[in-house]
Write an enzyme that holds these catalytic residues in place. Structure first.
Site, short mmCIF file in Angstrom:
data_model
loop_
_atom_site.label_atom_id
_atom_site.label_comp_id
_atom_site.label_asym_id
_atom_site.label_seq_id
_atom_site.Cartn_x
_atom_site.Cartn_y
_atom_site.Cartn_z
N THR B 106 2.21 -3.67 0.01
CA THR B 106 1.78 -4.11 -1.32
C THR B 106 0.49 -3.34 -1.62
O THR B 106 -0.18 -2.90 -0.69
CB THR B 106 1.55 -5.62 -1.38
OG1 THR B 106 0.61 -6.00 -0.38
CG2 THR B 106 2.86 -6.37 -1.15
N GLY B 108 -2.69 -3.84 -2.63
CA GLY B 108 -3.98 -4.21 -2.06
C GLY B 108 -4.01 -4.09 -0.56
O GLY B 108 -4.98 -3.63 0.04
N CYS B 109 -2.92 -4.50 0.07
CA CYS B 109 -2.86 -4.49 1.53
C CYS B 109 -2.83 -3.06 2.05
O CYS B 109 -3.39 -2.77 3.11
CB CYS B 109 -1.63 -5.25 2.00
SG CYS B 109 -1.58 -6.89 1.29
N THR B 110 -2.19 -2.19 1.32
CA THR B 110 -2.18 -0.79 1.73
C THR B 110 -3.57 -0.21 1.61
O THR B 110 -4.04 0.51 2.50
CB THR B 110 -1.19 0.00 0.86
OG1 THR B 110 0.09 -0.60 0.96
CG2 THR B 110 -1.11 1.44 1.28
N ALA B 113 -5.63 -1.64 4.51
CA ALA B 113 -5.28 -1.05 5.81
C ALA B 113 -5.81 0.38 5.91
O ALA B 113 -6.35 0.78 6.94
CB ALA B 113 -3.76 -1.08 6.01
#
Lengths: 289, 214
Positions: B106, B108-110, B113
């Site tokens: 997703t 934001g999560c990418t 990370a």
């Protein structure tokens, strides 16, 4: 507290092709059920400007719908002016008209975001619009080739069906402000496609007044809308004045809604992935310009 | 028991500085009489420089916080991206950054990370480990880690049990798993709890800032 289904357990919605080098994502191999294919996957879009230029011309049906759209809008505005003249006060209706203009911009953004990210050509009611937006993203310059009624007729039809019943209701007790709001909001929605086309046109080809309005931010500025057609294709959705774009993008409103939809329904928006071939922009062929 | 997070206002905007943990709760009688209970105020004071200009934006209130600064968090054992069991106790003796994120792949999560990846050397220099936790399965983590060349461990909290146990608040009226990061020191005590759903890169800045002061 909440029950969130991990992504890997959700059925995978169709996404776009892989591109491993971006901070944004592409679809990934899923251990869950295979992806559902929508018509976007199966459709083979044609370059209408080259293969079917007649599809860019206005038909009498298009003109009829635009006429009814304008008639609806002008009727609202005329009622507003008459009521304001009766009451002697124009301040309220002018304010209401401004609110209508502002909300039309927001509405254009929400509609544009939804159409760009979800559904496909076979989606009920909106399928043809999604198809058209797909074609637009692939060949953005063709909007400048569309004749006026051809470009506006779909919105004009929606405005006709929306405004007429509202005006019937307002006849019972609506004042100048109500008519002004309805007329202006609907008018801006209907004309948003023209504003959109102007945002794609070269500055040298636009009337001076239009350029002035774009540069003043009254109409969506060309650079602002062009940003929507560049990676990551997830911003600047509003196309009336573009005034809402700053707030919506800064506060990541659409991203928040996309995440909520993803976790609730398991559907990924198209903007999370690299564009599929049928959405990927093709450069204008100068031989057809 | 899971925690309930109440927004002070009807809607919490993404840019909201839900920075550290929320401000002082409205129901102190429900809370333990611990020095960490007023962490919200403490964080506000200590981190004004890191708050956006609209730092007066509404804070969320927690009726009860399961894991907060000063606590020793409950242990867990979860599977990593290779399917191996990893226990929190494995990291005892060194600082560890445990970041809970909504889901692999997703936006934001990418970003988050990749931000941790790009600053990983700084975390190593501080002697810290980085561990990401979401509800995705090990296969999803493996693909995600491979695609973005993530050098740290991703753990599968299937069923979101650890998330609930640690009391990570959700966002958008419970529709979205929260994005919350914990920094645990060498003694296994939490020294920072940072929450920010829509500015994922800030998690790296805030955690590094704290690690450098430990």
């Amino acid at each position: 507290m909440y029950s969130i289904t991990p992504y890997s357990r959700l059925s995978r919605a169709p996404g776009r092709l892989h591109c491993p080098c971006r901070a944004t994502i592409t679809t990934r191999p899923s251990t869950a059920t295979p992806p559902r294919l929508d018509d976007v996957t199966l459709m083979k879009p044609i370059n209408i400007a080259i293969d079917d230029p007649s599809s860019l011309r206005s038909t009498w049906s298009h003109r009829a719908w635009v006429a009814t759209g304008f008639a609806s809008v002008l009727t609202s505005l005329a009622k507003s002016v008459a009521a304001a003249a009766d009451s002697g006060s124009f301040v309220e209706p002018l304010l209401a008209a401004y609110v209508g203009y502002v909300l039309a911009d927001l509405g254009s953004g929400v509609f544009h975001w939804a159409i760009d990210n979800y559904g496909g050509p076979s989606t009920p009611v909106f399928g043809s619009q999604i198809d058209a937006f797909q074609g637009h993203h692939r060949w953005p310059w063709t909007i400048t080739r569309r004749e006026f009624a051809n470009n506006l007729h779909a919105l004009a039809r929606a405005v006709t069906f929306a405004v007429l019943p509202i005006e019937l209701l307002l006849n019972a007790g609506g004042g100048a402000a109500s008519h002004a709001f309805v007329g202006t909001c609907a008018g801006c929605v209907m004309l948003s496609q023209q504003f959109h086309a102007w945002a794609h046109e070269k500055k040298s080809r636009l009337p001076v007044a239009v350029v002035a309005l774009q540069e003043a931010g009254v109409l969506v500025p060309r650079p602002m809308h062009q940003a929507h057609h560049r990676e990551p294709y997830n911003n600047n959705y509003c196309i009336v004045s573009g005034a809402w774009n700053g707030v919506l993008d800064e506060y990541k409103v659409f991203e928040a809604i996309e995440m909520a939809i993803f976790f609730r329904f398991g559907v990924r928006p198209r903007s999370w992935s690299e564009p599929r071939s049928e959405w990927r922009e093709e450069a204008e062929d100068t031989t057809t310009a | 028991m899971a925690c309930t997070s109440l927004p002070k206002y009807p809607l919490t905007f993404p840019k909201s500085p839900n920075t550290k943990t929320p401000s002082s709760p409205a129901f102190p009688s429900l809370l333990k009489s611990s020095h960490s209970r007023i962490y919200g105020l403490k964080f506000s004071t200590n981190s004004t420089s890191s708050l956006p200009s609209h730092s007066s934006y509404p804070q969320r209130m927690l009726i009860c916080a399961k894991v907060s600064k000063g606590d020793v968090p409950p242990s867990f054992t979860l599977k990593d991206q290779d399917g191996k069991n990893v226990a929190l106790s494995k990291y005892k003796g060194k600082p560890v950054v445990v970041y809970f994120y909504p889901a692999d792949e997703t936006p934001g999560c990418t970003k988050e990370a990749c931000a941790f990846r790009d600053s990983y050397e700084k975390f190593k220099k501080a002697g810290a480990e980085v561990v990401g936790i979401s509800g995705d399965d090990p296969a999803s983590h493996k693909a995600f880690a491979k695609k973005y060349r993530l050098p740290f461990t991703l753990l599968s909290d299937e069923g979101n049990k650890v998330r609930k146990q640690w009391g990570v608040p959700s966002d958008l009226f419970g529709t979205l798993p929260g994005r919350q990061t914990y920094v645990i020191d060498r003694k296994g005590v939490i020294q920072l709890v940072y929450n920010n759903q829509f500015q994922p890169e800030k998690h790296v800045d805030e955690t590094l800032k704290l690690l450098q002061s430990l």
